[in-house]
Motif scaffolding. Sequence first.
Motif, mmCIF file in Angstrom:
data_model
loop_
_atom_site.group_PDB
_atom_site.id
_atom_site.type_symbol
_atom_site.label_atom_id
_atom_site.label_comp_id
_atom_site.label_asym_id
_atom_site.label_seq_id
_atom_site.Cartn_x
_atom_site.Cartn_y
_atom_site.Cartn_z
ATOM 1 N N VAL A 1 48.489 34.289 -18.335
ATOM 2 C CA VAL A 1 47.706 33.611 -19.360
ATOM 3 C C VAL A 1 46.449 32.948 -18.793
ATOM 4 O O VAL A 1 45.330 33.270 -19.184
ATOM 5 C CB VAL A 1 48.571 32.551 -20.093
ATOM 6 C CG1 VAL A 1 47.770 31.884 -21.178
ATOM 7 C CG2 VAL A 1 49.820 33.213 -20.672
ATOM 8 N N ARG B 1 43.834 35.138 -16.459
ATOM 9 C CA ARG B 1 43.279 36.221 -17.247
ATOM 10 C C ARG B 1 42.184 35.706 -18.192
ATOM 11 O O ARG B 1 41.106 36.290 -18.291
ATOM 12 C CB ARG B 1 44.397 36.874 -18.054
ATOM 13 C CG ARG B 1 44.028 38.234 -18.539
ATOM 14 C CD ARG B 1 45.101 38.825 -19.416
ATOM 15 N NE ARG B 1 44.457 39.798 -20.270
ATOM 16 C CZ ARG B 1 44.302 41.054 -19.941
ATOM 17 N NH1 ARG B 1 44.767 41.500 -18.798
ATOM 18 N NH2 ARG B 1 43.663 41.875 -20.737
ATOM 19 N N ASN B 2 42.462 34.601 -18.851
ATOM 20 C CA ASN B 2 41.463 34.074 -19.783
ATOM 21 C C ASN B 2 40.315 33.383 -19.058
ATOM 22 O O ASN B 2 39.176 33.412 -19.524
ATOM 23 C CB ASN B 2 42.119 33.121 -20.772
ATOM 24 C CG ASN B 2 42.935 33.863 -21.810
ATOM 25 O OD1 ASN B 2 42.401 34.627 -22.588
ATOM 26 N ND2 ASN B 2 44.245 33.676 -21.780
ATOM 27 N N ILE C 1 37.260 35.656 -17.963
ATOM 28 C CA ILE C 1 36.280 36.226 -18.887
ATOM 29 C C ILE C 1 34.863 35.697 -18.626
ATOM 30 O O ILE C 1 33.947 36.482 -18.424
ATOM 31 C CB ILE C 1 36.728 36.014 -20.347
ATOM 32 C CG1 ILE C 1 37.995 36.828 -20.592
ATOM 33 C CG2 ILE C 1 35.633 36.426 -21.318
ATOM 34 C CD1 ILE C 1 38.625 36.639 -21.951
#
Lengths: 339, 311
Positions: free
Chosen positions: B219, B222-223, B226
């Motif tokens: 979670v 990965r975010n 961005i």
Amino acid sequence: MNDRQATGSPVTDPPPADLLTVSDLHVDYAGRPAVRGVSLSLRRGEILGLVGESGSGKSTLCSAITGVLPAGARVRAAGLRFDGRELTELPPEDMRRIRASRIGVVPQRPMTSLSPSTPVLRQMRWYHDGHDLADLLAQVGLRAVLDRPRDHPHRFSGGQLQRLLIVLAALARQPDLLIADEPTTTLDATVQAQVLRLLLDLRDRLGPAILYVTHDLAVVAQICDRVGVMYAGRLVESGPVSQIFTAPRHPYTRALLAALPARTERGRRLGAMPGHTVAEVTLSRERGARAGSAGCAFAPRCPVVLARCHEEEPTPITMGTDVVRCHRAGETPEAEEDA
Amino acid sequence: MTTVLAVISLVFVLLRLSPGSPLYTLLGFSYSEEGRAAVAERLGLNASIPEQYVRYLRQLAGGDLGASVFSGQPVGELLAQRLPVSLELGLVAGAVWMALGILAGALAALRHGSPFDGLVRVTSVVALSVPSFWLGLVCVLVFGVYITGVLPVSGYVPISEGLPEHLRGLVLPAFVLGLPAFAVVARTFRGSVLEVLDRDYVSFATSMGMSRRTLLARVAMRNAAIPLVTVMGLMLGMLVSGAILVENVFGVPGLGQLMVDSFRRQDYPVAAGCCLAVAVLYLLTNLLVDLAQLAIDPRIREGVLNGGRVR
Ligand SMILES: Nc1ncnc2c1ncn2[C@@H]1O[C@H](COP(=O)(O)OP(=O)(O)OP(=O)(O)O)[C@@H](O)[C@H]1O
Ligand SMILES: [Mg+2]
């Protein structure tokens, strides 16, 4: 997964020991108090409604129970007992295991509660890998999610996500304690009724304790056994729903109930209650936010305020089945009329 | 494609408008009117500037970059010699430093408020405020005068003469070149990890009993990655321009050195060729960034599929 089923006792049993006991809980966000001295307890099979205006600390209280708070928050409590264990003293791994299997939390903001960069269905399988997923989804009318394995959260509506979160935190998990923070706000009336039925059914089958946060007093009247009313971080009144709805003792509770549309029978009775109309007790948010530290936080808005209320914070008084924080709680309504 | 054309045109115009001409450099002391005329004729410099421009474009369209005014070596050949040197330097510097930046940023965020966090924050501010050429000169001074014999400060050892020596030669230029990228990446990633850790979806995953490690991998990181992708793309572009300075300080025979030399001597075809190569590199980097974002961020993917954001 369901080995706990045996421990959940049907509602009809004689009242067992409390599953959750919160004593004198305080939460600060960077020094600003959000929850101040809240004590409450919850038995298995019992649904406790939590009401109170926006910003009164309901969500913060929920998060503090599971210990999932933002970095700047500080928790202080005389006790936070869950099923005989003191949660504040638990090693992190034990606490994690309790969260993973015994306490379910339906978060307040469904739109932002799933990771935006992973497909929804994959995230659901992180938490529930059983074959019954299709079944559970069907219960909330979302079987179609299985046909959308590559869709990310932004492709779903708020109401759909909310139901998915209910599946994850409540239906699939079957927790001993369910904390649901306004779990039906984004749902239309029929879907809301359906979800409430599912929760009641869960309670009847497995007997979890449910802490149900809502702004909807009609829902409280419909599903809750007891209700707690929060104001400016304090639990100002709590007791059985029947007691509080018919004879509220705290002026804020009365104001809340007076705001209920007078269409139910209960409502009509309350609307006829002498003294306080909505207009008198305007729910002005700014004044509530500034709630003073010395006296009663509700004093600036209280229609029956005494000089003493500005100086001295009332302590919780137990009156029968009801616990109230008000200097005038002991007075009879007639005495109030004279004031 | 429009960008490339714009770059070519801009370089062309700027070069022709700048005072002087390669003819003076080329002829040097043997300068004479007849000699000038002859050479100008040979190089096609007698034609009007618009004519020269059109001729150059036509030549480019045929795949011909022209030849150096001085050595007569084809520009394509020169680029083929110099570009790999720069690319290697840039990629080594970028890969090593950005990886370190990601690591440092993530650790700093996870140990928010710790001495390590403070160190990362101070280091990145300092690294960003130190100009590369100054740092380069300091390195030359330190390793060339005070601590001699450890790391070469100048010159370039081709890989054909042994990998260890070759890599040793890369250490200082890569250090100076990549430091700002480290700083920016570390700072960005630290910030975005901290931000992500405060999001509702992290709270929900925690409240569902997901372990810290799983949560970070599935979670949080990965975010947090961005916004990082965009920044890393920008940093790759910065490495290209940084290379011009660094190659000249450390005497690395890459594209940057060739570029400075050619501009100084007003070697029109070579200078234009270098700029073209840099422009193409930038575009490729941008493309890579867009593709990476596409892979990682579903909302952007959506936008592209709906015809929203295709570059
Ligand atoms: N992450 C946070 N950081 C700082 N302050 C916060 C944070 N979350 C909540 N607060 C503050 O704590 C107080 C209680 O907020 P909380 O969300 O618990 O209220 P609530 O009763 O759940 O309100 P609502 O009915 O609108 O959901 C508010 O004053 C709010 O501004
Ligand atoms: Mg809330």
